[in-house]
Write a protein that holds these residues in place. Structure first.
Motif, short mmCIF file in Angstrom:
data_model
loop_
_atom_site.label_atom_id
_atom_site.label_comp_id
_atom_site.label_asym_id
_atom_site.label_seq_id
_atom_site.Cartn_x
_atom_site.Cartn_y
_atom_site.Cartn_z
N PHE A 48 20.34 51.68 31.05
CA PHE A 48 20.15 52.86 31.88
C PHE A 48 20.98 52.73 33.16
O PHE A 48 21.70 53.63 33.56
CB PHE A 48 18.67 53.05 32.19
CG PHE A 48 18.41 54.04 33.29
CD1 PHE A 48 18.56 55.39 33.06
CD2 PHE A 48 18.02 53.61 34.54
CE1 PHE A 48 18.35 56.31 34.07
CE2 PHE A 48 17.80 54.51 35.56
CZ PHE A 48 17.96 55.87 35.32
N LYS A 49 20.89 51.55 33.80
CA LYS A 49 21.65 51.31 35.02
C LYS A 49 23.15 51.40 34.76
O LYS A 49 23.89 51.99 35.55
CB LYS A 49 21.31 49.94 35.59
CG LYS A 49 22.16 49.57 36.80
CD LYS A 49 22.06 48.12 37.16
CE LYS A 49 23.03 47.81 38.31
NZ LYS A 49 23.06 46.42 38.64
N HIS A 50 23.60 50.83 33.66
CA HIS A 50 25.04 50.78 33.37
C HIS A 50 25.63 52.14 33.04
O HIS A 50 26.85 52.31 33.13
CB HIS A 50 25.33 49.77 32.27
CG HIS A 50 25.02 48.36 32.69
ND1 HIS A 50 25.65 47.73 33.74
CD2 HIS A 50 24.12 47.47 32.22
CE1 HIS A 50 25.15 46.52 33.90
NE2 HIS A 50 24.22 46.34 32.99
N HIS A 51 24.80 53.12 32.73
CA HIS A 51 25.28 54.48 32.47
C HIS A 51 25.39 55.31 33.75
O HIS A 51 25.80 56.46 33.70
CB HIS A 51 24.35 55.20 31.49
CG HIS A 51 24.59 54.83 30.06
ND1 HIS A 51 23.99 53.75 29.47
CD2 HIS A 51 25.37 55.40 29.12
CE1 HIS A 51 24.39 53.67 28.22
NE2 HIS A 51 25.24 54.66 27.98
N LEU A 52 25.01 54.73 34.88
CA LEU A 52 24.99 55.47 36.15
C LEU A 52 26.14 55.09 37.06
O LEU A 52 26.67 53.99 36.99
CB LEU A 52 23.68 55.20 36.90
CG LEU A 52 22.39 55.65 36.23
CD1 LEU A 52 21.20 55.18 37.05
CD2 LEU A 52 22.37 57.16 36.07
N ILE A 53 26.49 56.02 37.94
CA ILE A 53 27.38 55.72 39.06
C ILE A 53 26.45 55.55 40.26
O ILE A 53 25.71 56.47 40.62
CB ILE A 53 28.40 56.85 39.30
CG1 ILE A 53 29.33 56.97 38.10
CG2 ILE A 53 29.17 56.60 40.59
CD1 ILE A 53 30.26 58.17 38.17
N ASP A 54 26.48 54.38 40.86
CA ASP A 54 25.60 54.02 41.97
C ASP A 54 26.48 53.56 43.13
O ASP A 54 26.68 52.37 43.34
CB ASP A 54 24.64 52.91 41.50
CG ASP A 54 23.72 52.40 42.59
OD1 ASP A 54 23.58 53.07 43.63
OD2 ASP A 54 23.14 51.33 42.39
N GLU A 55 27.00 54.52 43.89
CA GLU A 55 27.98 54.21 44.95
C GLU A 55 27.41 53.38 46.08
O GLU A 55 28.13 52.64 46.74
CB GLU A 55 28.56 55.51 45.51
CG GLU A 55 29.39 56.28 44.50
CD GLU A 55 29.94 57.55 45.08
OE1 GLU A 55 30.85 57.45 45.94
OE2 GLU A 55 29.46 58.62 44.69
N THR A 56 26.12 53.48 46.36
CA THR A 56 25.52 52.72 47.47
C THR A 56 24.84 51.45 46.99
O THR A 56 24.20 50.75 47.78
CB THR A 56 24.51 53.59 48.24
OG1 THR A 56 23.51 54.04 47.33
CG2 THR A 56 25.20 54.76 48.91
N ASP A 57 24.96 51.17 45.73
CA ASP A 57 24.42 49.93 45.14
C ASP A 57 22.91 49.79 45.36
O ASP A 57 22.41 48.70 45.61
CB ASP A 57 25.16 48.72 45.70
CG ASP A 57 25.29 47.61 44.67
OD1 ASP A 57 25.11 47.89 43.47
OD2 ASP A 57 25.57 46.47 45.08
N CYS A 58 22.19 50.92 45.23
CA CYS A 58 20.74 50.86 45.40
C CYS A 58 20.05 50.15 44.24
O CYS A 58 18.91 49.74 44.37
CB CYS A 58 20.16 52.26 45.64
SG CYS A 58 20.27 53.37 44.24
N LEU A 59 20.77 49.98 43.14
CA LEU A 59 20.20 49.27 41.99
C LEU A 59 20.72 47.83 41.91
O LEU A 59 20.74 47.23 40.84
CB LEU A 59 20.52 50.02 40.69
CG LEU A 59 20.04 51.47 40.62
CD1 LEU A 59 20.43 52.12 39.29
CD2 LEU A 59 18.55 51.55 40.83
N ALA A 60 21.11 47.28 43.05
CA ALA A 60 21.67 45.92 43.08
C ALA A 60 20.67 44.87 42.58
O ALA A 60 21.07 43.84 42.05
CB ALA A 60 22.12 45.57 44.50
N SER A 61 19.39 45.13 42.74
CA SER A 61 18.38 44.15 42.29
C SER A 61 18.22 44.16 40.77
O SER A 61 17.61 43.26 40.22
CB SER A 61 17.04 44.43 42.96
OG SER A 61 16.55 45.71 42.61
N TRP A 62 18.78 45.16 40.11
CA TRP A 62 18.66 45.28 38.66
C TRP A 62 19.72 44.41 37.98
O TRP A 62 20.71 44.89 37.46
CB TRP A 62 18.87 46.72 38.24
CG TRP A 62 17.83 47.70 38.66
CD1 TRP A 62 17.11 47.71 39.82
CD2 TRP A 62 17.40 48.83 37.92
NE1 TRP A 62 16.27 48.79 39.84
CE2 TRP A 62 16.43 49.50 38.69
CE3 TRP A 62 17.75 49.36 36.68
CZ2 TRP A 62 15.81 50.65 38.26
CZ3 TRP A 62 17.14 50.51 36.25
CH2 TRP A 62 16.16 51.14 37.03
#
Length: 141
Positions: A48-62
Motif C-alpha cells: 500500500f505504501k509503495h503505491h503512494l507518492i509521499d513527498e513529505t515522507d510521513c510514512l517513513a516509519s513504515w
C-alpha cells in the motif's frame, strides 16, 4: 479481644487480596503492551505504501517487514489481538491559499497516486481516514 483479632485478620486478608489483584493487573497490562501486529497485515501495508507518492515522507516509519506495524505512523492496532483496526492518514486540508507557493506546499502534504488492493487483506479494519489526500477520482477498494 477476639473481635479485635478477627478485625485485624480481615484487614490483613483484604490487603493481601489487594496486592495480588494489583500484581495481576500489572502482569496483564504488560502482556497486552507486548502484542505486535499480525504479519499478514504488515505485509499488506507495505505494498500500500509503495503505491503512494509521499513527498513529505510521513510514512517513513513504515519500513521493514520485521518492524511492528502497530508502531507505524497512522496505524492503530487492537491491544489484545494485534490486528490493525484503524488507519489515519489524513493529508493537509485547506481551500484557502494566498499564493501558488502555499498551494504547492499544501499539495506536498497530501498522499497521491493510487490505493493498493492489499488493503483488503486487513480484515479487522474498522476506521479508515484518507481525508484531504489526492487520489484523483478513484474508488476506495
Amino acid at each position: 479481644m477476639s473481635a479485635l483479632s478477627f478485625s485485624h485478620f480481615s484487614s490483613c486478608y483484604l490487603c493481601l487480596h489487594l496486592v495480588v489483584a494489583m500484581f495481576h493487573l500489572c502482569i496483564h497490562n504488560q502482556t497486552f503492551s507486548d502484542v505486535k501486529c499480525i504479519k499478514e497485515e504488515r505485509q499488506a501495508l507495505l505494498p500500500f505504501k509503495h503505491h503512494l507518492i509521499d513527498e513529505t515522507d510521513c510514512l517513513a516509519s513504515w519500513v521493514d517487514e520485521k518492524n511492528d506495524c502497530c508502531k507505524w505512523a497512522g496505524i492503530v492496532c487492537d491491544n489484545i489481538t494485534g490486528h490493525v483496526i484503524q488507519i489515519h492518514l489524513n493529508g493537509h486540508c485547506s481551500d484557502f491559499h494566498d499564493t501558488d507557493k502555499e498551494l504547492e506546499e499544501a499539495s506536498k502534504q497530501q498522499l497521491k497516486r493510487e490505493l493498493s488492493q492489499s488493503l483488503l487483506d486487513i480484515k479487522q479494519l474498522k476506521h479508515l481516514d484518507f481525508s484531504c489526500n489526492n487520489f484523483g477520482r478513484i474508488q476506495v477498494p
